[in-house]
Design a protein around this motif. Structure first.
Motif, PDB file in Angstrom:
ATOM      1  N   ALA A  56       0.831  -1.207   0.000  1.00 38.43           N
ATOM      2  CA  ALA A  56       0.000   0.000   0.000  1.00 38.43           C
ATOM      3  C   ALA A  56       0.867   1.260   0.000  1.00 38.43           C
ATOM      4  N   MET A  57       1.926   1.271   0.804  1.00 36.68           N
ATOM      5  CA  MET A  57       2.751   2.470   0.917  1.00 36.68           C
ATOM      6  C   MET A  57       3.553   2.746  -0.350  1.00 36.68           C
ATOM      7  N   LEU A  58       3.960   1.690  -1.044  1.00 31.66           N
ATOM      8  CA  LEU A  58       4.845   1.844  -2.200  1.00 31.66           C
ATOM      9  C   LEU A  58       4.131   1.574  -3.526  1.00 31.66           C
ATOM     10  N   GLN A  59       2.817   1.656  -3.535  1.00 26.94           N
ATOM     11  CA  GLN A  59       2.070   1.321  -4.746  1.00 26.94           C
ATOM     12  C   GLN A  59       2.389   2.258  -5.915  1.00 26.94           C
ATOM     13  N   ASP A  60       2.847   3.459  -5.615  1.00 21.63           N
ATOM     14  CA  ASP A  60       3.173   4.405  -6.679  1.00 21.63           C
ATOM     15  C   ASP A  60       4.681   4.525  -6.923  1.00 21.63           C
ATOM     16  N   GLU A  61       5.452   3.591  -6.381  1.00 24.46           N
ATOM     17  CA  GLU A  61       6.906   3.612  -6.535  1.00 24.46           C
ATOM     18  C   GLU A  61       7.341   2.436  -7.425  1.00 24.46           C
ATOM     19  N   PRO A  62       7.564   2.675  -8.726  1.00 23.81           N
ATOM     20  CA  PRO A  62       7.876   1.571  -9.650  1.00 23.81           C
ATOM     21  C   PRO A  62       9.253   0.961  -9.436  1.00 23.81           C
ATOM     22  N   ARG A  63      10.123   1.642  -8.682  1.00 24.99           N
ATOM     23  CA  ARG A  63      11.473   1.113  -8.475  1.00 24.99           C
ATOM     24  C   ARG A  63      11.551   0.076  -7.359  1.00 24.99           C
ATOM     25  N   VAL A  64      10.446  -0.154  -6.662  1.00 27.85           N
ATOM     26  CA  VAL A  64      10.433  -1.116  -5.564  1.00 27.85           C
ATOM     27  C   VAL A  64       9.264  -2.079  -5.756  1.00 27.85           C
ATOM     28  N   ARG A  65       9.566  -3.372  -5.752  1.00 27.30           N
ATOM     29  CA  ARG A  65       8.516  -4.385  -5.898  1.00 27.30           C
ATOM     30  C   ARG A  65       8.288  -5.107  -4.575  1.00 27.30           C
ATOM     31  N   VAL A  66       7.007  -5.299  -4.257  1.00 26.97           N
ATOM     32  CA  VAL A  66       6.593  -5.997  -3.042  1.00 26.97           C
ATOM     33  C   VAL A  66       5.836  -7.258  -3.457  1.00 26.97           C
ATOM     34  N   PRO A  67       6.200  -8.430  -2.923  1.00 28.78           N
ATOM     35  CA  PRO A  67       5.531  -9.666  -3.344  1.00 28.78           C
ATOM     36  C   PRO A  67       4.105  -9.770  -2.810  1.00 28.78           C
ATOM     37  N   ARG A  68       3.233 -10.397  -3.599  1.00 33.61           N
ATOM     38  CA  ARG A  68       1.866 -10.684  -3.152  1.00 33.61           C
ATOM     39  C   ARG A  68       1.879 -11.848  -2.161  1.00 33.61           C
ATOM     40  N   VAL A  69       0.959 -11.800  -1.217  1.00 36.69           N
ATOM     41  CA  VAL A  69       0.811 -12.876  -0.234  1.00 36.69           C
ATOM     42  C   VAL A  69      -0.201 -13.891  -0.747  1.00 36.69           C
ATOM     43  N   ARG A  70       0.115 -15.184  -0.653  1.00 35.48           N
ATOM     44  CA  ARG A  70      -0.840 -16.252  -0.956  1.00 35.48           C
ATOM     45  C   ARG A  70      -1.425 -16.722   0.371  1.00 35.48           C
TER      46      ARG A  70
END
Length: 454
Positions: A208-222
């Motif tokens: 949520a915090m980095l949703q507009d930051e294309p240089r940082v990827r956060v993995p989805r939780v299963r």
């Protein structure tokens, strides 16, 4: 479960805890003896430190995590011990497949293997509290399954109970820093790291915090393949960041800017930091044309959520140092929780603050260390602080400061490895913007609610 089975299980758990206390107590007693002999009679500190690291790596669990944390707090341990303990971040010995099968069965049931299209037997990574296996879900997504080692709850309490041995020994030998608040903070954070459901929420928070930051990827939780002791995340392809230290400066700078954004933007805008910025928690992803594009942020166990007033204190200290405003500087320290500050102590704290904030106050392109050799980064300042505090007596470090300081140093180490040359001042000014604590509080509340952390 019958009453008899419950009693048997409780006896087994008690036996496991007792064994853990015995092993850890003996080990930590040996550590204390080694440290004392090294300090008093000049023993083989390096050899003892290596033996300590080997013993902790075999124990696994929170004590090894605590060792990693302690290694990054300036002057908390003799330097040879700190150097050896830092290696544990990458060198934890893994557990075998038979162990993994039993643990996966305990988390997902007897048919757990049928819930994956593929599951690699050999771990992709092993660390202090668990190990990671690469797998493929039935819908074809590549995932990382982080599986917690068994009996970690009991291990946490056993290890943290023994932690005071090292801290109390350090206080007796060198009463410069009152470590009680440090111990309390480390204990709370390590206990949180055992809760993988909380870590899943941390991942959602960062998304949520980095949703507009294309240089940082956060993995989805299963979530359907996760429990309190098993966390299944989207597998993010990437390369080790150390593989880019000899790349062109423009690429190294781009990655350093991505790291800066990954750390400072969540803190300055939401009051959240990733408190474990060692190199193993980041990989580099590339664009389709092969250019290194940004950072995969992989681990969310050690996340610290600060009250907005603490963030305001960080900004106030920066502005006070920039303006040479002593009243503003003292106000910032008091906001952080330092109490009863004398002028001499403030001057000492300013030495360390000048080191941490120095690159942020210098409006020019520079390296983070500005010509200081990586192995000496921060040592001169730590020595000055230690020498001065020794004459004035112990200073109690507020618990909120512990991970802030540690994360800033860890982030600086990444910039050192990359040999980045940036205008850190302008990056920081862009991050804090027109700082407003009320706006931070509102953004934080909304993000925590979205991640179900309220």
């Amino acid at each position: 479960m019958s009453d008899g089975e419950r009693r048997d299980e409780e006896r087994n758990r008690f036996s496991a805890r007792a064994l853990r206390y015995a092993r850890v107590g003996a080990g930590m007693g040996g550590v204390a003896a080694r440290m004392a002999s090294s300090r008093l009679i000049g023993g083989e500190g390096g050899a003892n430190a290596a033996a300590l690291a080997a013993a902790l790596g075999g124990l696994k669990g929170p004590l090894m995590k605590v060792a990693q944390l302690m290694a990054t707090v300036p002057d908390l341990l003799p330097p040879e011990y700190a150097a050896e303990l830092q290696k544990l971040q990458a060198d934890a010995p893994p557990m075998g497949w038979a162990f993994v099968r039993r643990r996966m069965m305990a988390e997902l049931g007897r048919d757990w293997e049928a819930r994956f299209a593929a599951f690699e037997h050999k771990p992709a990574a092993a660390a202090s509290l668990g190990q990671v296996h690469r797998a493929t879900t039935l819908d074809g997504e590549e995932v990382a399954c982080k599986l917690q080692y068994p009996d970690m709850q009991a291990a946490v309490e056993a290890d943290l109970a023994q932690l005071d041995l090292l801290f109390s020994l350090h206080r007796r030998m060198s009463a410069v820093i009152d470590t009680r608040e440090i111990a309390a903070e480390i204990g709370e954070r390590v206990r949180e790291e055992l809760d993988y459901r909380r870590e899943a929420k941390h991942a959602a928070l960062y998304a949520a915090m980095l949703q507009d930051e294309p240089r940082v990827r956060v993995p989805r939780v299963r979530a359907e393949l996760s429990t309190g002791r098993l966390l299944t995340l989207q597998w993010l392809e990437g390369e080790r960041i150390l593989g880019f230290v000899d790349h062109p400066l423009a690429e190294r700078n781009h990655l350093a800017e991505a790291m800066f954004a990954a750390w400072w933007m969540p803190f300055s805008r939401f009051g959240v930091i990733h408190g474990d910025p060692h190199l193993g928690n980041y990989t580099v992803f590339r664009a389709p044309d092969g250019a290194p594009t940004g950072i995969n942020l992989l681990d969310y166990g050690c996340v610290r959520i600060f009250p907005p007033r603490f963030v305001a204190g960080v900004v106030e200290l920066y502005r006070g140092l920039m303006a040479g405003d002593k009243a503003r500087i003292v106000g910032a320290y008091e906001t952080w929780g330092f109490k009863g500050l004398k002028r001499e102590v403030i001057d000492i704290l300013n030495i360390w603050a000048g080191f941490i904030y120095g690159p942020l106050m210098d409006d020019r392109v520079r390296t983070i260390a500005d010509g200081v050799a990586p192995g000496q980064y921060g040592r001169r300042e730590a020595f000055q602080v230690h020498k001065a505090l020794k004459e004035l007596g112990p200073v109690t470090v507020p618990r909120e400061f512990v991970f802030m300081d540690r994360a800033a140093i860890g982030l600086g180490a990444v910039f050192l490895h990359l040999k980045a040359e940036l205008n850190f001042h302008r990056l920081f000014e862009a991050a804090i913007g027109e700082f407003d604590a009320a706006a931070v509080a509102a953004r934080q509340h909304a993000a925590l609610a979205q991640a179900r952390l309220l």
